[in-house]
Design an enzyme around this catalytic site. Sequence first.
Site, PDB file in Angstrom:
ATOM      1  N   ALA A  86       0.777  -1.340  -0.014  1.00 15.24           N
ATOM      2  CA  ALA A  86      -0.073  -0.095  -0.089  1.00 15.24           C
ATOM      3  C   ALA A  86       0.737   1.472  -0.069  1.00 15.24           C
ATOM      4  CB  ALA A  86      -0.949  -0.126   1.199  1.00 15.24           C
ATOM      5  N   ALA A 111      -1.706  -6.815   0.861  1.00 17.47           N
ATOM      6  CA  ALA A 111      -1.994  -8.281   1.396  1.00 17.47           C
ATOM      7  C   ALA A 111      -1.780  -8.515   2.577  1.00 17.47           C
ATOM      8  CB  ALA A 111      -1.106  -9.242   0.211  1.00 17.47           C
ATOM      9  N   THR A 156       9.420  -7.162 -12.711  1.00 14.50           N
ATOM     10  CA  THR A 156       8.885  -8.600 -12.790  1.00 14.50           C
ATOM     11  C   THR A 156       7.987  -8.787 -11.666  1.00 14.50           C
ATOM     12  OG1 THR A 156      11.014  -9.336 -13.638  1.00 14.50           O
ATOM     13  CG2 THR A 156       9.597 -10.952 -12.646  1.00 14.50           C
ATOM     14  N   CYS A 183       3.860   7.247  16.911  1.00 13.30           N
ATOM     15  CA  CYS A 183       3.190   6.846  15.592  1.00 13.30           C
ATOM     16  C   CYS A 183       4.081   5.818  14.890  1.00 13.30           C
ATOM     17  CB  CYS A 183       3.282   8.317  14.502  1.00 13.30           C
ATOM     18  SG  CYS A 183       4.643   9.002  14.783  1.00 13.30           S
ATOM     19  N   ASN A 192      -6.240   3.548  10.491  1.00 13.74           N
ATOM     20  CA  ASN A 192      -5.408   2.338  11.146  1.00 13.74           C
ATOM     21  C   ASN A 192      -5.290   2.693  12.573  1.00 13.74           C
ATOM     22  OD1 ASN A 192      -3.713   4.523   9.701  1.00 13.74           O
ATOM     23  ND2 ASN A 192      -2.151   3.745  11.131  1.00 13.74           N
TER      24      ASN A 192
HETATM   25  C1  PLP Z   1      -0.507  -0.798   6.785  1.00 13.87           C
HETATM   26  C2  PLP Z   1      -0.848   0.541   6.078  1.00 13.87           C
HETATM   27  C3  PLP Z   1      -0.424   1.061   4.729  1.00 13.87           C
HETATM   28  C4  PLP Z   1       1.084   0.392   4.577  1.00 13.87           C
HETATM   29  O1  PLP Z   1       0.948  -0.704   3.764  1.00 13.87           O
HETATM   30  P1  PLP Z   1       1.953  -1.545   3.333  1.00 13.87           P
HETATM   31  O2  PLP Z   1       1.641  -2.574   2.349  1.00 13.87           O
HETATM   32  O3  PLP Z   1       2.713  -2.088   4.725  1.00 13.87           O
HETATM   33  O4  PLP Z   1       3.055  -0.667   2.510  1.00 13.87           O
HETATM   34  C5  PLP Z   1      -0.801   2.140   4.317  1.00 13.87           C
HETATM   35  N1  PLP Z   1      -2.059   2.657   4.914  1.00 13.87           N
HETATM   36  C6  PLP Z   1      -2.570   2.077   5.978  1.00 13.87           C
HETATM   37  C7  PLP Z   1      -3.959   2.590   6.377  1.00 13.87           C
HETATM   38  C8  PLP Z   1      -1.928   1.164   6.600  1.00 13.87           C
HETATM   39  O5  PLP Z   1      -2.666   0.465   7.611  1.00 13.87           O
END
Ligand code: PLP
Length: 398
Positions: free
Chosen positions: A75, A204, A244, A330, A155
Amino acid sequence: MALSLPIYMDHNATTPIDPRVLEVMMPYLTEHFGNAASRNHSFGWKADAAVDKARQQVANLIGALPKDIVFTSGATESNNLAIKGAAQMCRRKGNHIVTSLMEHKAVIDPCRRLEEADCQVTWLKGDGYGRVSPKEVDRAVTDKTILISIMAANNEVGTLNPIAQIGKVARRRGVLFHTDATQAAGRIPIDIDAMCIDLLSLSAHKICGPKGVGCLYVRRRGPPVHLTCQIDGGGHERGMRSGTLNVPGVVGLGAAAEIVGCEMTDQAGRLTALRDRLTRGIMDGLDFVTLNGHPAHRLPNTANLSFAYVEGEALMMKIKDIAVSSGSACTSTSLEPGHVLRAMGVSDAMAQSSIRFSLGRTTTSQEVDYVIDQVIKAVGELRELSPLYELAMEQARE
Ligand SMILES: *Cc1c(COP(=O)(O)O)cnc(C)c1O
């Protein structure tokens, strides 16, 4: 079943991989090792077919089409691609971005980076629950706005934003709408068309899949969204993300998305009940406990509680066999009060006292009961040492 320690209650940080997910990944780590971009032999075809299936599985989770899915390393990368890619692509139209102070650092930092260059960013404050209102978004949009980026679920505190209404504002004002749905995907229903979402990030490892893989949904129809790619080198993923593909990871993401989608309703009910049992149990056993985040518009699995007169870090030390997060930091590398609680107007003291409990697929009611007992005991012991707590009790008695 006997209770086994340590107990994991930090599912918003990451989740354990589901054995069913691992099982479908295994062959792609071993015999089916082909490169999905190899067009000339069966090794490549086999890998490509597996990636196609995963694309469909992920698309199904959010009501998208397979071709709309761009696989990434997670993400963080998806957010960078969405935000920087949109800003660069739309440079002629404008340079203004609307986002919020409650976003994950993976949205805040790319926006900061653009701000240092030549973009203007409006940082919305939301309300005391960390919830952004569509009105607030609407007021912030100007004729130079090119992107609205508001997370679907927070989060730290679990607060849900009114994504569908914010999407409508974006559509009406002709601005791209990105949402970081890393915590929301698979926990609450998401429909990219009904919610007018143009760009969506997910990962994931937050849905019982493997780490290091995620995706960005990029709208291809009505109207199509164009991004400037951030990683050049071969034109994979519709030219938006070269490199890839992590085939086993992508297969794992697909399987994880399918499972989480199928089990979402059941898990949401189960986790809401467990979460409320945890919150009620703790609040019945202790005074001066407050819930951070929205009481109703909240993820089923998240309870962020502040224990007045207790340091979150000290509390975590006392409940060593329970894995939770302290809202005072944080990230584990910094001890400053978390930016989310601060943005919500929570005092520094109450932010330092906060603990995030995030439940998941593996959480049992036995674990919840154990955590309730341990937290009540630990907070009681810490407060016995607190003169401020004594004073507060005396005042409460008067
Ligand atoms: C965990 C998280 C991310 C980061 O995701 P990664 O796949 O670990 O880079 C981004 N945004 C939120 C809201 C998250 O909880």
